[in-house]
Write a protein that holds these residues in place. Sequence first.
Motif, PDB file in Angstrom:
ATOM      1  N   ASP A  51      37.107  48.452 118.681  1.00  0.00           N
ATOM      2  CA  ASP A  51      37.794  49.701 119.018  1.00  0.00           C
ATOM      3  C   ASP A  51      36.921  50.563 119.921  1.00  0.00           C
ATOM      4  O   ASP A  51      37.403  51.140 120.901  1.00  0.00           O
ATOM      5  CB  ASP A  51      38.163  50.445 117.732  1.00  0.00           C
ATOM      6  CG  ASP A  51      39.012  51.666 117.992  1.00  0.00           C
ATOM      7  OD1 ASP A  51      38.455  52.784 118.003  1.00  0.00           O
ATOM      8  OD2 ASP A  51      40.230  51.500 118.180  1.00  0.00           O
ATOM      9  N   GLY A  52      35.639  50.656 119.605  1.00  0.00           N
ATOM     10  CA  GLY A  52      34.717  51.418 120.441  1.00  0.00           C
ATOM     11  C   GLY A  52      34.592  50.827 121.838  1.00  0.00           C
ATOM     12  O   GLY A  52      34.566  51.558 122.837  1.00  0.00           O
ATOM     13  N   PHE A  53      34.511  49.515 121.917  1.00  0.00           N
ATOM     14  CA  PHE A  53      34.455  48.835 123.208  1.00  0.00           C
ATOM     15  C   PHE A  53      35.721  49.109 124.012  1.00  0.00           C
ATOM     16  O   PHE A  53      35.654  49.430 125.201  1.00  0.00           O
ATOM     17  CB  PHE A  53      34.275  47.326 122.991  1.00  0.00           C
ATOM     18  CG  PHE A  53      34.552  46.504 124.221  1.00  0.00           C
ATOM     19  CD1 PHE A  53      33.615  46.400 125.225  1.00  0.00           C
ATOM     20  CD2 PHE A  53      35.770  45.850 124.364  1.00  0.00           C
ATOM     21  CE1 PHE A  53      33.870  45.657 126.371  1.00  0.00           C
ATOM     22  CE2 PHE A  53      36.039  45.102 125.500  1.00  0.00           C
ATOM     23  CZ  PHE A  53      35.091  45.001 126.506  1.00  0.00           C
ATOM     24  N   LEU A  54      36.902  49.000 123.369  1.00  0.00           N
ATOM     25  CA  LEU A  54      38.174  49.230 124.057  1.00  0.00           C
ATOM     26  C   LEU A  54      38.291  50.662 124.554  1.00  0.00           C
ATOM     27  O   LEU A  54      38.762  50.899 125.672  1.00  0.00           O
ATOM     28  CB  LEU A  54      39.354  48.894 123.143  1.00  0.00           C
ATOM     29  CG  LEU A  54      39.611  47.418 122.895  1.00  0.00           C
ATOM     30  CD1 LEU A  54      40.728  47.243 121.876  1.00  0.00           C
ATOM     31  CD2 LEU A  54      39.943  46.697 124.179  1.00  0.00           C
ATOM     32  N   ALA A  55      37.879  51.613 123.735  1.00  0.00           N
ATOM     33  CA  ALA A  55      37.944  53.017 124.144  1.00  0.00           C
ATOM     34  C   ALA A  55      37.090  53.244 125.393  1.00  0.00           C
ATOM     35  O   ALA A  55      37.516  53.934 126.326  1.00  0.00           O
ATOM     36  CB  ALA A  55      37.486  53.916 123.005  1.00  0.00           C
ATOM     37  N   ALA A  56      35.914  52.635 125.432  1.00  0.00           N
ATOM     38  CA  ALA A  56      35.047  52.766 126.608  1.00  0.00           C
ATOM     39  C   ALA A  56      35.678  52.090 127.826  1.00  0.00           C
ATOM     40  O   ALA A  56      35.666  52.649 128.932  1.00  0.00           O
ATOM     41  CB  ALA A  56      33.672  52.167 126.322  1.00  0.00           C
ATOM     42  N   TYR A  57      36.247  50.925 127.657  1.00  0.00           N
ATOM     43  CA  TYR A  57      36.881  50.200 128.764  1.00  0.00           C
ATOM     44  C   TYR A  57      38.046  51.015 129.332  1.00  0.00           C
ATOM     45  O   TYR A  57      38.175  51.158 130.539  1.00  0.00           O
ATOM     46  CB  TYR A  57      37.374  48.835 128.283  1.00  0.00           C
ATOM     47  CG  TYR A  57      38.093  48.046 129.356  1.00  0.00           C
ATOM     48  CD1 TYR A  57      37.397  47.223 130.225  1.00  0.00           C
ATOM     49  CD2 TYR A  57      39.478  48.132 129.509  1.00  0.00           C
ATOM     50  CE1 TYR A  57      38.045  46.500 131.219  1.00  0.00           C
ATOM     51  CE2 TYR A  57      40.139  47.427 130.496  1.00  0.00           C
ATOM     52  CZ  TYR A  57      39.420  46.610 131.351  1.00  0.00           C
ATOM     53  OH  TYR A  57      40.070  45.913 132.337  1.00  0.00           O
ATOM     54  N   LEU A  58      38.882  51.534 128.436  1.00  0.00           N
ATOM     55  CA  LEU A  58      40.032  52.315 128.892  1.00  0.00           C
ATOM     56  C   LEU A  58      39.583  53.567 129.638  1.00  0.00           C
ATOM     57  O   LEU A  58      40.116  53.895 130.699  1.00  0.00           O
ATOM     58  CB  LEU A  58      40.926  52.692 127.708  1.00  0.00           C
ATOM     59  CG  LEU A  58      41.633  51.552 126.980  1.00  0.00           C
ATOM     60  CD1 LEU A  58      42.390  52.077 125.765  1.00  0.00           C
ATOM     61  CD2 LEU A  58      42.552  50.784 127.893  1.00  0.00           C
ATOM     62  N   GLY A  59      38.614  54.262 129.100  1.00  0.00           N
ATOM     63  CA  GLY A  59      38.175  55.515 129.704  1.00  0.00           C
ATOM     64  C   GLY A  59      37.373  55.358 130.976  1.00  0.00           C
ATOM     65  O   GLY A  59      37.513  56.147 131.911  1.00  0.00           O
ATOM     66  N   GLU A  60      36.528  54.354 131.031  1.00  0.00           N
ATOM     67  CA  GLU A  60      35.629  54.213 132.171  1.00  0.00           C
ATOM     68  C   GLU A  60      36.179  53.328 133.282  1.00  0.00           C
ATOM     69  O   GLU A  60      35.784  53.488 134.438  1.00  0.00           O
ATOM     70  CB  GLU A  60      34.282  53.660 131.704  1.00  0.00           C
ATOM     71  CG  GLU A  60      33.536  54.628 130.816  1.00  0.00           C
ATOM     72  CD  GLU A  60      32.250  54.039 130.262  1.00  0.00           C
ATOM     73  OE1 GLU A  60      31.719  53.077 130.853  1.00  0.00           O
ATOM     74  OE2 GLU A  60      31.790  54.539 129.233  1.00  0.00           O
ATOM     75  N   TYR A  61      37.041  52.399 132.963  1.00  0.00           N
ATOM     76  CA  TYR A  61      37.529  51.494 133.998  1.00  0.00           C
ATOM     77  C   TYR A  61      39.033  51.623 134.243  1.00  0.00           C
ATOM     78  O   TYR A  61      39.471  51.838 135.367  1.00  0.00           O
ATOM     79  CB  TYR A  61      37.194  50.033 133.641  1.00  0.00           C
ATOM     80  CG  TYR A  61      37.717  49.067 134.670  1.00  0.00           C
ATOM     81  CD1 TYR A  61      37.128  48.969 135.920  1.00  0.00           C
ATOM     82  CD2 TYR A  61      38.839  48.286 134.412  1.00  0.00           C
ATOM     83  CE1 TYR A  61      37.621  48.108 136.880  1.00  0.00           C
ATOM     84  CE2 TYR A  61      39.345  47.427 135.369  1.00  0.00           C
ATOM     85  CZ  TYR A  61      38.732  47.333 136.599  1.00  0.00           C
ATOM     86  OH  TYR A  61      39.234  46.498 137.556  1.00  0.00           O
ATOM     87  N   LEU A  62      39.816  51.502 133.180  1.00  0.00           N
ATOM     88  CA  LEU A  62      41.265  51.423 133.363  1.00  0.00           C
ATOM     89  C   LEU A  62      41.890  52.748 133.790  1.00  0.00           C
ATOM     90  O   LEU A  62      42.677  52.773 134.740  1.00  0.00           O
ATOM     91  CB  LEU A  62      41.938  50.907 132.088  1.00  0.00           C
ATOM     92  CG  LEU A  62      43.419  50.605 132.251  1.00  0.00           C
ATOM     93  CD1 LEU A  62      43.615  49.446 133.234  1.00  0.00           C
ATOM     94  CD2 LEU A  62      44.042  50.272 130.915  1.00  0.00           C
ATOM     95  N   ASP A  63      41.571  53.824 133.114  1.00  0.00           N
ATOM     96  CA  ASP A  63      42.194  55.109 133.451  1.00  0.00           C
ATOM     97  C   ASP A  63      41.941  55.529 134.910  1.00  0.00           C
ATOM     98  O   ASP A  63      42.884  55.951 135.583  1.00  0.00           O
ATOM     99  CB  ASP A  63      41.762  56.201 132.469  1.00  0.00           C
ATOM    100  CG  ASP A  63      42.355  55.987 131.076  1.00  0.00           C
ATOM    101  OD1 ASP A  63      43.356  55.243 130.962  1.00  0.00           O
ATOM    102  OD2 ASP A  63      41.815  56.546 130.103  1.00  0.00           O
ATOM    103  N   PRO A  64      40.703  55.404 135.426  1.00  0.00           N
ATOM    104  CA  PRO A  64      40.520  55.714 136.851  1.00  0.00           C
ATOM    105  C   PRO A  64      41.324  54.785 137.773  1.00  0.00           C
ATOM    106  O   PRO A  64      41.819  55.230 138.805  1.00  0.00           O
ATOM    107  CB  PRO A  64      39.006  55.521 137.073  1.00  0.00           C
ATOM    108  CG  PRO A  64      38.407  55.737 135.723  1.00  0.00           C
ATOM    109  CD  PRO A  64      39.416  55.199 134.754  1.00  0.00           C
ATOM    110  N   LEU A  65      41.471  53.533 137.395  1.00  0.00           N
ATOM    111  CA  LEU A  65      42.239  52.588 138.198  1.00  0.00           C
ATOM    112  C   LEU A  65      43.720  52.964 138.238  1.00  0.00           C
ATOM    113  O   LEU A  65      44.393  52.794 139.247  1.00  0.00           O
ATOM    114  CB  LEU A  65      42.079  51.169 137.633  1.00  0.00           C
ATOM    115  CG  LEU A  65      42.741  50.030 138.388  1.00  0.00           C
ATOM    116  CD1 LEU A  65      42.123  49.853 139.770  1.00  0.00           C
ATOM    117  CD2 LEU A  65      42.610  48.735 137.590  1.00  0.00           C
ATOM    118  N   LEU A  66      44.226  53.521 137.140  1.00  0.00           N
ATOM    119  CA  LEU A  66      45.645  53.875 137.041  1.00  0.00           C
ATOM    120  C   LEU A  66      45.946  55.306 137.499  1.00  0.00           C
ATOM    121  O   LEU A  66      47.105  55.704 137.535  1.00  0.00           O
ATOM    122  CB  LEU A  66      46.132  53.707 135.591  1.00  0.00           C
ATOM    123  CG  LEU A  66      46.176  52.289 135.067  1.00  0.00           C
ATOM    124  CD1 LEU A  66      46.574  52.278 133.602  1.00  0.00           C
ATOM    125  CD2 LEU A  66      47.122  51.429 135.889  1.00  0.00           C
TER     126      LEU A  66
END
Length: 179
Positions: A86-101
């Motif tokens: 969950d911690g890994f996913l939260a970091a991935y979403l916040g640092e990579y995916l959200d800026p991409l979207l």
Amino acid sequence: MTIRRLSSLALLLGLAGTLALGSLGCAGAEPIDMDAAVRNEAPLGGEALVQRKHDLERAHRDLLHFHATLTSLVDRHDSRSISLFDGFLAAYLGEYLDPLLRSEWQSRHAELAGVDASLRFAKAELLIQMRYPRRVQQTIDDIERRYKGRDALLIEYPIGRQGTLGDGLEMLRDRKWKG
């Protein structure tokens, strides 16, 4: 420790290591102002468009793999690994995916709209599994705003199948609270 727990731990450590090495490669002399970059971003063409499509497709594949991993951890009732993941996913979403979207134009671009929408649905599905109904609702609201009037757009949702954006939104609304 059982073999299953060791393999789960090895998987999580491998993912964390990959993320750490990837972030070292992105380290530069000056930090990038993502907000300014997104504000100034215009629709892309040529090689830049191909690269953006590749980035969106890669992120979508990542989310599908994360979904499978999280499903497996939940099925095995491995709460410690779920917490780490969950911690890994939260970091991935916040640092990579959200800026991409963040860019609006890719939701309107004929070549990218389907991939962009499918990626947003995959993100919502992960948020459902992570039990973040408020963030799921924010994602639903964002999809509705970006794709208003395009309910017939073909997307990959539910995961592993194709359907229309309108049907996918109905499914997301129903699943939001069920987790």
